[in-house]
Design a protein around this motif. Structure first.
Motif, PDB file in Angstrom:
ATOM      1  N   UNK A  27       0.832  -1.203   0.000  1.00  0.00           N
ATOM      2  CA  UNK A  27       0.000   0.000   0.000  1.00  0.00           C
ATOM      3  C   UNK A  27       0.866   1.252   0.000  1.00  0.00           C
ATOM      4  N   UNK A  28       1.952   1.219   0.790  1.00  0.00           N
ATOM      5  CA  UNK A  28       2.897   2.345   0.829  1.00  0.00           C
ATOM      6  C   UNK A  28       3.398   2.671  -0.580  1.00  0.00           C
ATOM      7  N   UNK A  29       3.831   1.655  -1.322  1.00  0.00           N
ATOM      8  CA  UNK A  29       4.374   1.890  -2.660  1.00  0.00           C
ATOM      9  C   UNK A  29       3.269   2.202  -3.671  1.00  0.00           C
ATOM     10  N   UNK A  30       2.088   1.649  -3.462  1.00  0.00           N
ATOM     11  CA  UNK A  30       0.965   1.985  -4.339  1.00  0.00           C
ATOM     12  C   UNK A  30       0.687   3.486  -4.287  1.00  0.00           C
ATOM     13  N   UNK A  31       0.640   4.023  -3.044  1.00  0.00           N
ATOM     14  CA  UNK A  31       0.342   5.447  -2.902  1.00  0.00           C
ATOM     15  C   UNK A  31       1.530   6.305  -3.341  1.00  0.00           C
ATOM     16  N   UNK A 232       6.040  18.585  -0.965  1.00  0.00           N
ATOM     17  CA  UNK A 232       5.065  18.464   0.119  1.00  0.00           C
ATOM     18  C   UNK A 232       4.069  17.327  -0.105  1.00  0.00           C
ATOM     19  N   UNK A 233       3.786  16.995  -1.379  1.00  0.00           N
ATOM     20  CA  UNK A 233       2.855  15.908  -1.670  1.00  0.00           C
ATOM     21  C   UNK A 233       3.409  14.547  -1.242  1.00  0.00           C
ATOM     22  N   UNK A 234       4.727  14.464  -1.128  1.00  0.00           N
ATOM     23  CA  UNK A 234       5.374  13.186  -0.803  1.00  0.00           C
ATOM     24  C   UNK A 234       5.830  13.100   0.652  1.00  0.00           C
ATOM     25  N   UNK A 235       5.645  14.147   1.437  1.00  0.00           N
ATOM     26  CA  UNK A 235       6.214  14.174   2.785  1.00  0.00           C
ATOM     27  C   UNK A 235       5.636  13.116   3.709  1.00  0.00           C
ATOM     28  N   UNK A 236       4.438  12.670   3.423  1.00  0.00           N
ATOM     29  CA  UNK A 236       3.836  11.633   4.250  1.00  0.00           C
ATOM     30  C   UNK A 236       4.673  10.355   4.223  1.00  0.00           C
ATOM     31  N   UNK A 237       5.354  10.090   3.110  1.00  0.00           N
ATOM     32  CA  UNK A 237       6.068   8.816   2.956  1.00  0.00           C
ATOM     33  C   UNK A 237       7.371   8.767   3.754  1.00  0.00           C
ATOM     34  N   UNK A 238       8.254   9.760   3.667  1.00  0.00           N
ATOM     35  CA  UNK A 238       9.405   9.739   4.582  1.00  0.00           C
ATOM     36  C   UNK A 238       8.983   9.890   6.045  1.00  0.00           C
TER      37      UNK A 238
END
Length: 279
Positions: A27-31, A232-238
């Motif tokens: 799910x992490x990589x899907x998003x 900022x769109x990717x900050x949730x992942x790190x």
């Protein structure tokens, strides 16, 4: 509370926590790669992961005698016949379902080939001399992340093949490797008694733990830098990876808990990406 702990313990012996963690990782990589996967792909991944881990534990259990078996291996030693039967059923159902869902496509052949490669590496590592078995943790971490991320990578458009996506994948591999060497350190005594080789049985504890500490701090710093640098769109992942790393660090170095409790917290860390379901 003790009753709930025993239930969770049995689930970990059956590798259910690993299966759920792998699905949360996909799910992490899907998003992160902005693709949409079908629910069938998650179930098929879970079945494949369960088959690989169960086969690995059953191979370990065959080397043991009951008097010297550590709990998880003891469980697979006692119930090896029903587990072998279930493994056969799950493997056959999974293969049939994958053929029906994917057809004879590149996805099917790559997924099946990857599974065979992973099983082959597990077998080869067991045959290597003790001085080379330290490859087990590193290869397991790399192939674990390849296994949970290849479908999102395959379905992602080329435009999403960014340095951010590659960096998140490498950092996830680092987290998986950290988890495995921490678990190896926790299991050193039981592995030694049972005759298993791991990085912790090859490297003295007084040398291994500082290396684990350095790796953990290094990965945490990389996650922090990534948090500051990415869009900022990717900050949730790190942010999620940073949280997972911190949970590993605190559980291993600061908790003062029993090895079983530390193991539980570190395995729960891999469920954290499931938060993305709510976002």
């Amino acid at each position: 509370m003790q009753f709930l702990f025993k239930i969770y313990q049995r689930l970990t012996w059956l590798s259910i926590d690993v299966v759920l963690g792998a699905m949360a990782g996909m799910l992490f990589f899907e998003r992160a790669l902005r693709v949409e996967l079908a629910w069938q792909e998650y179930i098929l991944l879970g079945m494949a992961v369960w088959c690989i881990y169960t086969a690995d534990h059953l191979m370990d259990a065959r080397k043991l005698v009951a008097d010297h078996a550590e709990d998880r291996h003891h469980f697979h030693l006692i119930y090896q016949k029903p587990l072998l039967a279930i493994l056969g059923v799950v493997g056959c159902v999974g293969l049939f379902w994958a053929i029906k869902f994917f057809g004879f496509s590149k996805e099917l052949f790559f997924g099946a080939g990857l599974g065979l490669v992973i099983m082959g590496i597990l077998f080869v590592v067991r045959k290597l001399a003790a001085k080379k078995v330290r490859l087990k943790e590193l290869s397991s971490a790399i192939f674990y992340v390849i296994g949970i991320s290849w479908l999102p990578w395959y379905e992602a458009p080329t435009i999403d093949y960014t340095w951010t996506a590659f960096g998140l994948t490498i950092l996830y591999m680092g987290l998986a490797y950290l988890n495995l060497i921490m678990l190896s350190s926790l299991d050193k005594e039981s592995d030694t008694e049972s005759g298993f080789s791991s990085i912790a049985t090859l490297i003295p504890q007084e040398k291994l733990n500082p290396r684990i500490h350095q790796l953990a701090i290094g990965l945490i710093l990389i996650a922090l830098i990534g948090l500051l640098l990415v869009n900022s769109l990717y900050r949730i992942f790190p942010s999620l990876l940073l949280f997972m790393l911190l949970l590993h660090y605190v559980s291993f170095f600061k908790s003062g808990s029993s090895p079983e409790q530390i193991r539980m917290r570190m395995e729960v860390a891999f469920l954290i990406p499931a938060i993305l379901l709510l976002l």
